[in-house]
Design an enzyme around this catalytic site. Sequence first.
Site, PDB file in Angstrom:
ATOM      1  N   HIS A  54       3.568   6.630  -6.937  1.00 49.69           N
ATOM      2  CA  HIS A  54       2.879   7.845  -7.373  1.00 49.69           C
ATOM      3  C   HIS A  54       3.820   9.045  -7.263  1.00 49.69           C
ATOM      4  CE1 HIS A  54      -1.410   9.853  -7.312  1.00 49.69           C
ATOM      5  NE2 HIS A  54      -0.736  10.108  -8.420  1.00 49.69           N
ATOM      6  N   HIS A  96       0.831  -1.207   0.000  1.00 48.34           N
ATOM      7  CA  HIS A  96       0.000   0.000   0.000  1.00 48.34           C
ATOM      8  C   HIS A  96       0.869   1.262   0.000  1.00 48.34           C
ATOM      9  CE1 HIS A  96      -3.684   2.334   1.171  1.00 48.34           C
ATOM     10  NE2 HIS A  96      -2.755   3.150   1.649  1.00 48.34           N
ATOM     11  N   GLU A  97       1.797   1.338   0.952  1.00 46.13           N
ATOM     12  CA  GLU A  97       2.643   2.525   1.027  1.00 46.13           C
ATOM     13  C   GLU A  97       3.553   2.640  -0.198  1.00 46.13           C
ATOM     14  OE1 GLU A  97       1.829   4.723   3.020  1.00 46.13           O
ATOM     15  OE2 GLU A  97       0.530   3.439   4.230  1.00 46.13           O
ATOM     16  N   HIS A 106       1.774   4.394  -2.955  1.00 47.85           N
ATOM     17  CA  HIS A 106       1.905   5.853  -2.808  1.00 47.85           C
ATOM     18  C   HIS A 106       3.280   6.308  -3.291  1.00 47.85           C
ATOM     19  CE1 HIS A 106      -1.813   6.776  -0.790  1.00 47.85           C
ATOM     20  NE2 HIS A 106      -1.553   6.056   0.275  1.00 47.85           N
TER      21      HIS A 106
END
Length: 675
Positions: free
Chosen positions: A473, A466-467, A470
Amino acid sequence: MIANNPLLENFDYAPFSKIKNEHYKPAIKQAIQLANQEIDAITTLNEKPTFQNTIEALEYSGEKLGRITGIFFNINAAETNEEIQQIAQEISPWLSKFKNDLLLNETLFTRVKTVFQEKENLDLTPEQQMLLEKHYKSFSRNGANLSDTDKEKLREIDTELAQLSLSFGEHVLAETNAYELLIENEADLEGLPEDEKETAAKLAKANGRDGFLFTLQYPSYLPFMKYVKNRTLRKKMALAFGKKAFQDNVFNNEEIVLKIAKLRYQRAQLLGYKTHAHFVLEERMAKNPEKVNNFLAELREKAQTKAKAQFNELETFAKNLDNIDRLEKWDSAYYAEKLKQQRFDLDDEKLKPYFKLKNVIKGVFDISEKLYQLKFQEVDNIDKYHEEVKTYQVTNTQGDKVALLYADFHPRAGKRGGAWMTVYKDQQQKNNHNERPHISIVCNFTRATENKPSLLTFNEVTTLFHEFGHALHGMLANTTYPSLSGTSVYWDFVELPSQLLENWCYEEEALALFAKHYQTNELIPQNLIEKIKKAANFLEGMQTLRQLSFGMLDMAWHATNPSDIDNVKKHENQAFEATKLFPDVSENCMSTAFSHIFQGGYSSGYYSYKWAEVLDADAFAYFKENGIFNLEIATKFKNYILSQGGTQDPMLLYKRFRGKEPNPNALLKRAGLLD
């Protein structure tokens, strides 16, 4: 002024080893002066306002201040101490004043408004149009049109809110660090895996005590709640966890919660908005609280029947197994784990040997290489804020520098709980040079023991992915302007890349890259992969209802007039009524430790996790239809989503990637909530 302040020198990489606490205040003070000089240069210009001399000049102003405060506040989250926290309280009013001085500068706003009013006659790119609109709205939405009296009120509110938010976070961290449960009799830990006992014994020893020591840090707390058979001890831990900042001591956050909610409402009213949520959501995909509340209500309606049936099933299971008459909150994780083991013959202790942290890191790197042609090389010549931090140079397959990545994986006393991604240097294009970003991910994962390396639970594996979503991104950002770069997107769009990447954790083709036994190097067996997939929707109705309840609590604080609220717990209970499954625990309160909305940036935005799940389920369905490593689709996702940041409307970007708007049924199908 301190001589040779490393924060005031020109640096590319943050000079952590040279920074002392006494450097921060003078550096920030001087950086504010420099930023004000840059603003003065714009407002005193005797030329007609243009996009270049006003909007671009404003965009690139304050860069030094941004980098210094970025370093400081990231340290305050990941490696803080009392001195750092005191500095945060002192500089917070300075930064609030600087921000207000900027946004309430009439001369500057007049120049921005002049350019904005001529936008139809300017030959601007879509990104330039977005930047112009963003800067104009930052003034108009934050008091530029107010009277002098109201501007002064706004300044007072913003200063107080900034300090209250800092105090809120300090209290939660202090309460988390303050609690310890020492177990001297090993028999009291029946059910707890040997690894967890070893970790607890090591912690006790490190603190000069005999026995097994447990804390409210997640790697200690969660296994305790999931495995310890002793119900009395589980209750003790659960009550301690739920009482954070809700006790009769100096760290109580009840008054702070009430003040923050009321000040946010007053601020919104001052700016002409009905509530804080109306103000926030105007700049979100959802647009208004009504749409958010309808979204949450529709999902609740679809999840509630399943959730209640699953709760009844869990309660019956606990009754049959241990004669538990009423399922309490401290029973949930324990009996859910027991039921999962019975139904799927699956538990974290069977999975953890296949998820050595070092291997999972390599796995997420390999997946990123397959999808986005990235290479990760660990380097030891980059300054770090703590010896445990790892640093990686990120390049593409042509060898071009893409980003610098910091990774900080384990809990410490100075680190707040949870996991997050942050930025030390923004990507931007300036002076014909594409400056690449410095990105960081911070987690709180299970540490290595004397006998075993750091082995992750499956939940920790998905958290890392999940991290890292990010981080991708941020790392793959390719915009001109820093305020539109990377994760600088609408808040209900920002979770798409992170939640999307979690899907690879459930796929055989991806697991084959990294899920190998830490001792034998044996690939995770096919039957375990099948069990992981089958267990993916286990108690999903209950989990969905729980997540929705957090979003509804957020809206209960921010989408109504809170002026008459005088009891935090009572207000919270009213918000939870529609999603309630477990009996209430009078000693516990979530709001007082709900850092996402009272310290982080999620106020009026917690719904975005579920909102983004609709997007990520639909996006991953696209991959699944064509192959999870399909290069064409991955390239579209990189080009239309990851690299674009906030340069265009997110739904427009999504439709370019997907060819259509997202279908909510993809989420409901994945969650097993469609009949």
